[in-house]
Design a protein around this motif. Structure first.
Motif, short mmCIF file in Angstrom:
data_model
loop_
_atom_site.label_atom_id
_atom_site.label_comp_id
_atom_site.label_asym_id
_atom_site.label_seq_id
_atom_site.Cartn_x
_atom_site.Cartn_y
_atom_site.Cartn_z
N PRO A 245 0.82 -1.21 0.00
CA PRO A 245 0.00 0.00 0.00
C PRO A 245 0.85 1.27 0.00
O PRO A 245 0.48 2.28 -0.60
N ARG A 246 2.00 1.20 0.66
CA ARG A 246 2.89 2.36 0.66
C ARG A 246 3.38 2.65 -0.75
O ARG A 246 3.44 3.82 -1.17
N TRP A 247 3.74 1.60 -1.49
CA TRP A 247 4.19 1.80 -2.88
C TRP A 247 3.06 2.39 -3.72
O TRP A 247 3.28 3.27 -4.55
N LEU A 248 1.85 1.88 -3.53
CA LEU A 248 0.72 2.37 -4.31
C LEU A 248 0.50 3.86 -4.07
O LEU A 248 0.27 4.63 -5.02
N ARG A 249 0.59 4.29 -2.81
CA ARG A 249 0.43 5.72 -2.53
C ARG A 249 1.53 6.52 -3.21
O ARG A 249 1.27 7.60 -3.77
N GLN A 250 2.75 5.99 -3.20
CA GLN A 250 3.86 6.68 -3.85
C GLN A 250 3.63 6.75 -5.36
O GLN A 250 3.91 7.78 -5.99
N PHE A 251 3.12 5.66 -5.92
CA PHE A 251 2.83 5.62 -7.35
C PHE A 251 1.80 6.69 -7.73
O PHE A 251 1.99 7.45 -8.68
#
Length: 309
Positions: A245-251
């Motif tokens: 989820p952290r990567w998705l927010r960054q994306f």
């Protein structure tokens, strides 16, 4: 016809591709983009005088062209070739729900559409048209598939296809490169290479062209949702771990930072179109000719023509 691997090499993960196709086969309808490209392809059908009696549509649930082909060739027997059992069941269910009563078909003996799995397609009778919309970029070995299409066509039949070219998703590749996220997607095949492949597998008179579409979205979440409808990352060089989820927010934040002055996000797509014919096989020319002695003697005894009076 056996599927012999070609010499063409493409960085492509077939296991990941199978998972992506299974997910896409569960979609209730074809993506908007595929339906739009199908309409642009269908406009080119008027260039061909041949009226197919039988046509093969490759991955029709994903291609979104059934109604267009039915309108163009109302008397043709339509065979849909699906890539997964789920897609096959979904296509058959849709066909039953949409098929009008026999008394409204215009001719009560008209054949109902036929559906087969990709692995069974080589057993169907030859067709006069093979149609493939927005799926050739989703296979590991395009030359092998082109060879199958050539095998499935009758003499003077033709193939029409569209797919994404290397000018697609430039902005996505730039974003991944800036963040160090590995490959954003599997490589797309160049239009000119596809034309060479058509010739190599036996097609004649190939015609290739392309157009660039630029799509825009109001926010990064909408962009990502539509991007997932088109496929998935099947490059073997993609990030090997699970996304968080952290990567998705960054994306999503990284995409949003790329908005134009009007606040919209854009993505470029190179759509490649191609068609080619299956010509009658040529008689091979021998490097040596054998003539009997008796034939030479008969030729020598013939009177020579006189030139002039």
């Amino acid at each position: 016809m056996s599927q012999t691997p070609s010499a063409f090499q493409r960085a492509f993960d077939p296991v990941a591709a199978a998972h992506v196709m299974q997910r896409l086969s569960l979609q209730p309808q074809a993506p908007w983009l595929h339906t739009e490209v199908a309409g642009r392809m269908a406009q080119r059908l008027s260039l061909f005088r041949l009226q197919p009696e039988r046509l093969l549509e490759w991955w029709p649930t994903w291609g979104g062209a059934r109604s267009l082909l039915t309108q163009a060739y109302p008397c043709a027997h339509h065979v849909g070739v699906e890539c997964t059992p789920t897609g096959l069941a979904h296509a058959q269910s849709q066909a039953r729900a949409q098929r009008p009563p026999w008394w409204r078909l215009g001719h009560w003996t008209k054949q109902a559409p036929e559906w087969v799995l990709d692995a069974e397609a080589d057993q169907v009778p030859p067709a006069q048209l093979v149609w493939s919309n927005m799926m050739l970029h989703a296979v590991a070995d395009p030359p092998a598939l082109l060879a199958r299409w050539h095998h499935l066509l009758s003499i003077d039949g033709f193939v029409m296809f569209s797919c994404l070219g290397p000018g697609s998703l430039v902005e996505l590749r730039q974003l991944y490169a800036s963040q160090g996220w590995g490959a954003a997607h599997a490589d797309f095949v160049d239009m000119h290479d596809l034309g060479d492949m058509l010739v190599q597998v036996g097609f004649s008179d190939p015609v290739m062209d392309q157009e660039t579409l630029t799509l825009t979205w109001a926010d990064s979440a909408a962009l990502l949702a539509e991007l997932r409808q088109w496929g998935g990352n099947v490059s073997p060089n993609r990030f090997s771990g699970l996304r968080t989820p952290r990567w998705l927010r960054q994306f999503l934040l990284a995409w949003q930072a790329r908005a134009n002055p009007s606040g919209r996000l854009s993505l470029s797509l190179e759509v490649v179109y191609g068609h080619a014919f299956k010509a009658a096989p040529r008689v091979p020319i021998r490097s040596e000719t054998t003539v009997s002695v008796d034939t030479l003697r008969r030729m020598a005894r013939r009177p020579r023509a006189q030139n002039g009076p």
